[in-house]
Write an enzyme that holds these catalytic residues in place. Structure first.
Site, short mmCIF file in Angstrom:
data_model
loop_
_atom_site.label_atom_id
_atom_site.label_comp_id
_atom_site.label_asym_id
_atom_site.label_seq_id
_atom_site.Cartn_x
_atom_site.Cartn_y
_atom_site.Cartn_z
N ARG A 64 32.12 -80.09 -44.34
CA ARG A 64 31.47 -80.04 -43.02
C ARG A 64 32.05 -78.92 -42.15
O ARG A 64 32.11 -79.06 -40.92
CB ARG A 64 31.59 -81.38 -42.29
N ARG A 70 29.63 -79.86 -35.93
CA ARG A 70 29.67 -80.17 -34.50
C ARG A 70 30.99 -79.84 -33.81
O ARG A 70 31.05 -79.85 -32.58
CB ARG A 70 29.36 -81.66 -34.30
N ARG A 74 22.18 -75.86 -32.63
CA ARG A 74 21.55 -77.19 -32.78
C ARG A 74 20.64 -77.48 -31.60
O ARG A 74 19.52 -78.00 -31.75
CB ARG A 74 22.65 -78.25 -32.90
N ASP A 104 21.61 -81.26 -45.67
CA ASP A 104 21.95 -82.67 -45.60
C ASP A 104 21.82 -83.27 -46.99
O ASP A 104 21.01 -82.80 -47.80
CB ASP A 104 21.03 -83.41 -44.62
N TYR A 116 21.11 -95.20 -49.53
CA TYR A 116 20.39 -94.89 -48.30
C TYR A 116 18.90 -95.23 -48.42
O TYR A 116 18.28 -95.73 -47.49
CB TYR A 116 20.54 -93.41 -47.95
#
Length: 355
Positions: free
Chosen positions: A27, A31, A40, A77, A154
């Protein structure tokens, strides 16, 4: 054949001699960087960011402008494949990924298509091509996918889960149907990763985020078996004619390293709960190891971070076959200066282990 200016990651993954330990971070485009948050916001949504090759390229490159990382990792993703299968991926603020059309019956599994990565997922391969162009051989590009088991959880749960009740119920009560889903996902993941390799990915990584939620027997049957199937279907060389090493990361999988050796991957990722010294004794010279600093340690002051880096390097010891990384993805509110302290410490203190 394209010659990399910095091929430390590739050589370490293949257990070839290096002059210092390579470092990158799961990652690493994300963020914790203010420039990422600006892009973003420009994109309007996370999915818009993922599906726009130009913006995905930009955020992939951002951390390399700040830090001396030895690799770029494609910004995307892990749930792009289920989305391409028609499940309708979306993100809710504070709740993570969700699906509009989760798997609710056996007929849902039967109807799932195997997506063509060059059509339904072309935005990913376009991003890979663009990133390679901008990297211009500076460092290798890592492509990735979620593992079949992780994707299945998921898809069945409809999003993230604490106890995986629906997925495990299917596993225990109707294992044949879960196997049919996992087989379809293994074919899809392999095709997806091969498309990334064809587009220019120079290493690939399989994220088995939820494999550690299984018992030993269930892990081998429902997770590791399909990671092995994916690896068997992968191309071994990229568009440049060079070997494309593959990394398998199972969060919570430190207890199964010897079983994971047989899956055929070049490297195994370690989470922070696994002792890297003991792991190296277990695997010997059969695979490289990647990891494994606790992501929470990056909240500490830089001088403490340096000591943690030194301790991990010392535990792995001398010789090649180590890629320094966190034991999981970086947390979103980490101070970028603390990342810099970690990266610089690897550069400064690792050469002594390679003389």
């Amino acid at each position: 054949m394209t010659q990399l200016k910095n091929d430390l990651l590739i050589r370490a993954l293949l257990r070839q001699p290096v002059d210092r330990t390579p470092v990158w971070m799961m990652r690493q485009a994300g963020r914790y960087l203010p420039e990422y948050r600006a892009v973003r916001e420009q994109a309007g949504s996370f999915m818009n960011l993922c599906t726009n090759p130009e913006l995905a390229c930009e955020v992939t490159l951002q951390p390399l402008r700040r830090f001396r990382f030895d690799a770029a990792i494609l910004f995307s993703d892990i749930l792009t494949i289920p989305d391409a299968m028609g499940l309708g991926l979306y993100f809710t603020e504070g709740e993570g990924p969700k699906f509009k059309h989760p798997i609710q019956s056996v007929s849902d599994i039967k109807k799932l298509p195997i997506p063509d990565p060059n059509t339904e997922l072309r935005y990913v391969t376009d991003a890979v091509k663009l990133i390679r162009q901008h990297l211009n051989g500076s460092v290798p590009l890592i492509g990735f996918s979620g593992s079949p088991w992780t994707l299945a959880t998921y898809m069945i749960e409809g999003g993230s889960s604490k106890n995986f009740q629906k997925a495990k119920s299917l596993m225990y009560e109707q294992p044949n149907y879960l196997h049919s889903l996992l087989d379809k996902l293994a074919q899809s993941v392999a095709a997806y990763l091969n498309a990334q390799i064809e587009a220019g990915a120079q290493a690939i990584m399989l994220f088995d985020t939820w494999g550690g939620m299984l018992t030993t027997e269930d892990y081998c049957e429902f997770s590791l078996q399909y990671a092995k199937q994916v690896k068997a279907l992968l191309a071994n060389t990229g568009k440049d004619g060079n070997t494309v090493p593959a990394i398998l990361f199972t969060k919570g999988g430190g207890q199964w390293l010897e079983a994971m050796l047989d899956a055929g991957y070049d490297a195994l990722g370690l989470d922070w709960q696994t002792d890297i010294h003991k792991a190296r004794l277990q695997v010997g010279s059969r695979v490289a190891l990647q990891g494994n600093m606790d992501p929470v340690a990056l909240y500490a002051q830089p001088e403490f971070i340096v000591e943690k880096v030194k301790a991990i390097l010392e535990k792995f010891g001398k010789g090649s076959g180590h890629v320094f990384n966190l034991g999981h993805g970086i947390l979103p509110d980490i101070n970028p200066r603390h990342v810099e302290a970690m990266v610089n410490a690897v550069h400064q203190y690792s050469p002594v282990y390679h003389r």
